[in-house]
Scaffold this motif. Structure first.
Motif, PDB file in Angstrom:
ATOM      1  N   ASP B  17       1.080  -0.864   0.183  1.00 20.03           N
ATOM      2  CA  ASP B  17       0.031  -0.186  -0.111  1.00 20.03           C
ATOM      3  C   ASP B  17       0.836   1.139   0.096  1.00 20.03           C
ATOM      4  O   ASP B  17       1.732   1.470   0.960  1.00 20.03           O
ATOM      5  N   ILE B  18       0.544   2.070  -0.607  1.00 17.10           N
ATOM      6  CA  ILE B  18       0.961   3.344  -0.749  1.00 17.10           C
ATOM      7  C   ILE B  18       0.016   4.699   0.018  1.00 17.10           C
ATOM      8  O   ILE B  18      -1.380   4.208  -0.107  1.00 17.10           O
ATOM      9  N   VAL B  19       0.747   5.058   0.924  1.00 16.15           N
ATOM     10  CA  VAL B  19       0.058   6.090   1.551  1.00 16.15           C
ATOM     11  C   VAL B  19       0.453   6.922   1.490  1.00 16.15           C
ATOM     12  O   VAL B  19       1.532   7.323   2.357  1.00 16.15           O
ATOM     13  N   ILE B  20      -0.534   8.377   1.477  1.00 19.57           N
ATOM     14  CA  ILE B  20       0.331   9.869   1.196  1.00 19.57           C
ATOM     15  C   ILE B  20      -0.873  10.917   1.746  1.00 19.57           C
ATOM     16  O   ILE B  20      -2.723  10.409   2.229  1.00 19.57           O
ATOM     17  N   PRO B  21      -0.928  11.433   2.748  1.00 17.70           N
ATOM     18  CA  PRO B  21      -0.960  12.206   3.702  1.00 17.70           C
ATOM     19  C   PRO B  21      -1.762  14.297   2.712  1.00 17.70           C
ATOM     20  O   PRO B  21      -0.539  14.112   1.985  1.00 17.70           O
ATOM     21  N   THR B  22      -2.624  14.240   2.259  1.00 19.70           N
ATOM     22  CA  THR B  22      -3.016  14.719   1.650  1.00 19.70           C
ATOM     23  C   THR B  22      -3.734  16.064   2.560  1.00 19.70           C
ATOM     24  O   THR B  22      -4.881  15.165   2.847  1.00 19.70           O
ATOM     25  N   LYS B  76       1.192  -6.277   3.332  1.00 26.37           N
ATOM     26  CA  LYS B  76       2.906  -6.567   4.373  1.00 26.37           C
ATOM     27  C   LYS B  76       3.769  -5.187   4.532  1.00 26.37           C
ATOM     28  O   LYS B  76       4.125  -4.949   5.211  1.00 26.37           O
ATOM     29  N   TYR B  77       3.637  -4.725   3.040  1.00 24.45           N
ATOM     30  CA  TYR B  77       4.465  -3.613   2.773  1.00 24.45           C
ATOM     31  C   TYR B  77       3.697  -2.113   2.388  1.00 24.45           C
ATOM     32  O   TYR B  77       2.628  -2.268   2.281  1.00 24.45           O
ATOM     33  N   ILE B  78       4.560  -1.189   2.999  1.00 26.54           N
ATOM     34  CA  ILE B  78       4.203   0.079   3.217  1.00 26.54           C
ATOM     35  C   ILE B  78       4.922   0.844   2.635  1.00 26.54           C
ATOM     36  O   ILE B  78       5.833   0.697   2.837  1.00 26.54           O
ATOM     37  N   PHE B  79       4.398   2.263   1.790  1.00 20.54           N
ATOM     38  CA  PHE B  79       5.646   3.133   1.322  1.00 20.54           C
ATOM     39  C   PHE B  79       4.869   4.149   1.696  1.00 20.54           C
ATOM     40  O   PHE B  79       3.788   4.979   0.428  1.00 20.54           O
ATOM     41  N   THR B  80       5.161   5.301   1.536  1.00 19.17           N
ATOM     42  CA  THR B  80       4.374   6.470   2.700  1.00 19.17           C
ATOM     43  C   THR B  80       5.443   8.001   1.978  1.00 19.17           C
ATOM     44  O   THR B  80       6.375   7.793   2.273  1.00 19.17           O
TER      45      THR B  80
END
Lengths: 346, 346
Positions: B17-22, B76-80
């Motif tokens: 998952d890619i997590v982008i706070p905006t 399993k993996y996060i990219f933020t």
């Protein structure tokens, strides 16, 4: 709150010695030094004459003998390289001034207490990143500058042997444009091929041990010095940097010969490294010499049971400090400077 | 005796998952996502509905809210990354695949117990240098991959302010071609701008604290997560890597605004960092959750006296773990996957 700005200029010749071990001090070999260099050449006969019975602490026919050069130097900075190391080029093709980079590393502080993700914050164009504690930005004095190698990397014999084409030369030209402080509490494999240090800050810890002729171990001289040095710099609040500058390492040594020299070291290091990781020096050890003597006691006590070699090494560590203090005492220094024919002086 | 060879392939979408706070979860703002992306969009109303009273542990109007994304992810993996970060180019002009490099970092082991002078030994073309103990060459699982930034470095407000042309944009395009493990026992300033991690190994420690709206502090959300994470990875024998990949950070935030957000953090970190440096977690703390709960107790006890904020933060740490366990329990996960309209799903 900004980082301290340290003016960096390569010290004059009178502050720097370059130490190159070559054919390991064999007095029967003739060394030809090109014209125009200011040098002192010492062979085994010189070592024996100058140190007398204390010469026993200097290794025979092994590059570990280089530490004799550190002992008799009167300069503040030492740069030591192997005799198969030459000037490397950076990725733009420009020749690297290794000496200038070592001096830059040594004249700017180290940051052993907290990791800076943009590497050495004192490098031109770099700085401390957000979240770096301001109270730690002054850093500590840098004692050691550990440089790296292009062309032939510093691999052990098993690593050389298991490379895809066994015994072929592994070439690496990866250039990493970084210098960094090795954090407090972390040991590293210090290689003597391309090494700068501040002799006033850490000189007496730069003992390369008993290696080579008559000893059960070789190719661990610089490792030994590195483990001792790192434990002592950590204790005394000094810094060790690694990274730039690169030198060009011209030839890989024979992995089969290396294996013979290394195999006891490979075995022993599995016990030696946990030992160094657990060393705690007493608070009263406030000088490098005092730290080194304490360390020699711990070596005898904790590593002695592994092999009688370590008892001999622990004794040699004490002899080394005695020799250091004798040669570097103010009166002896004056006597030495007057002595004629102390070595082959140009 | 050779280094372990780990096949590296970017995991499928169903593992990442890619997590982008905006605009920090403001429900009154509309977010337009381009066609063709599989995404879930959560705003504050979603957070409140999903977590109920436990939503109090998620920061308001601050990029710290990104950890809500870590909580509800099932991957399993996060990219933020931050919303002002874009694809960078390497020195050859080639676009950098940051995701592939993070995955490479996370799928290869870390070496926190001994420093390798040629950086990450698992990188193509690199290896362990001579003197690296063979027993340590297997490494440990990597929990965190901390990437860096080209263009605008991550400096704090005072550093931005004191740069030669005050308040001007400091640009850095120095590309250091290295990944390395941050040694055990060494803290680092973890930046949330370009960060990958293994959610299964370390997820519950990636709490970004109470920052922004209604809190006395900002811009320390990622630092907090970094300190907690490093202490816990060290305790559990996991690794943290930093270095490649770079992303392109497009804009520097206003140093005067940043100073207002940071000033308490700058002051407090001088006490917080020695606290984290001294933390010893009990042997019984064998999971990230158990470690985090123990850490929350220590925060309350040791940092609580500095300011009531830390007592509130310690409570929020507990709430975060309760929320994590609730949302990530097997039964709840099944219920969530059936729930309609849990968020704006494409």
């Amino acid at each position: 709150m900004s980082k301290p700005v340290t003016p960096v200029a390569p010290p004059l010749n009178d502050e720097l010695d370059i130490v190159i071990p070559t054919i390991h001090g064999d007095p029967t070999k003739t060394i030809k030094v090109p014209q125009g260099f200011d040098y002192e050449l010492y062979n085994r006969n010189d070592i024996n004459r100058i140190l007398g019975p204390k010469a026993s602490c200097i290794s025979f026919k092994d590059s570990a003998c280089r530490c004799f050069g550190f002992l008799v130097s009167k300069k503040k900075y030492i740069f030591t390289i192997d005799d198969d190391c030459f000037v490397a080029k950076d990725p733009s093709g420009k020749e690297i001034n290794a000496l200038a980079q070592h001096i830059q590393n040594l004249l700017t502080p180290s940051t052993p207490f907290f990791f800076n993700t943009l590497y050495d914050p004192y490098t031109e164009g770099a700085d401390f990143v957000r979240g770096y504690p301001f109270s730690m930005r002054e850093g500590v004095p840098t004692a050691v500058s550990h440089g790296l190698w292009l062309n032939i990397p510093d691999y052990d014999a098993p690593t050389q042997l298991v490379k895809p084409r066994c015994n072929s030369v592994v070439v690496s030209n990866r250039y990493v444009d970084a210098v960094m402080t090795i954090p407090k509490g972390t040991l590293f494999p210090m290689c003597g091929m391309n090494l700068g240090f501040n002799r006033e800050l850490i000189g007496p810890a730069m003992y390369f041990g008993l290696m080579g002729d008559g000893q059960p171990i070789g190719r661990y001289d610089d490792m030994w010095a590195g483990w001792c040095t790192k434990v002592i710099t950590d204790h005394l609040g000094l810094g060790v940097k690694t990274g730039l500058p690169y030198i060009w390492h011209s030839k890989a040594s024979d992995p089969f010969v290396n294996l013979k020299k290394e195999y006891k070291g490979i075995y022993w290091q599995e016990k030696i490294i946990p030992f160094f990781q657990s060393v705690v020096l007493p608070k009263e050890s406030t000088t490098v010499q005092k730290c080194y003597i304490e360390l020699s006691k711990l070596v005898k006590e904790k590593l002695g049971p592994i092999d009688p070699y370590f008892q001999k090494l622990a004794d040699a560590m004490v002899t080394w400090i005695e020799a250091w203090d004798e040669i570097n005492s103010p009166t002896q220094s004056a006597a030495n400077s007057k002595e004629e024919g102390l070595s082959s002086k140009k």
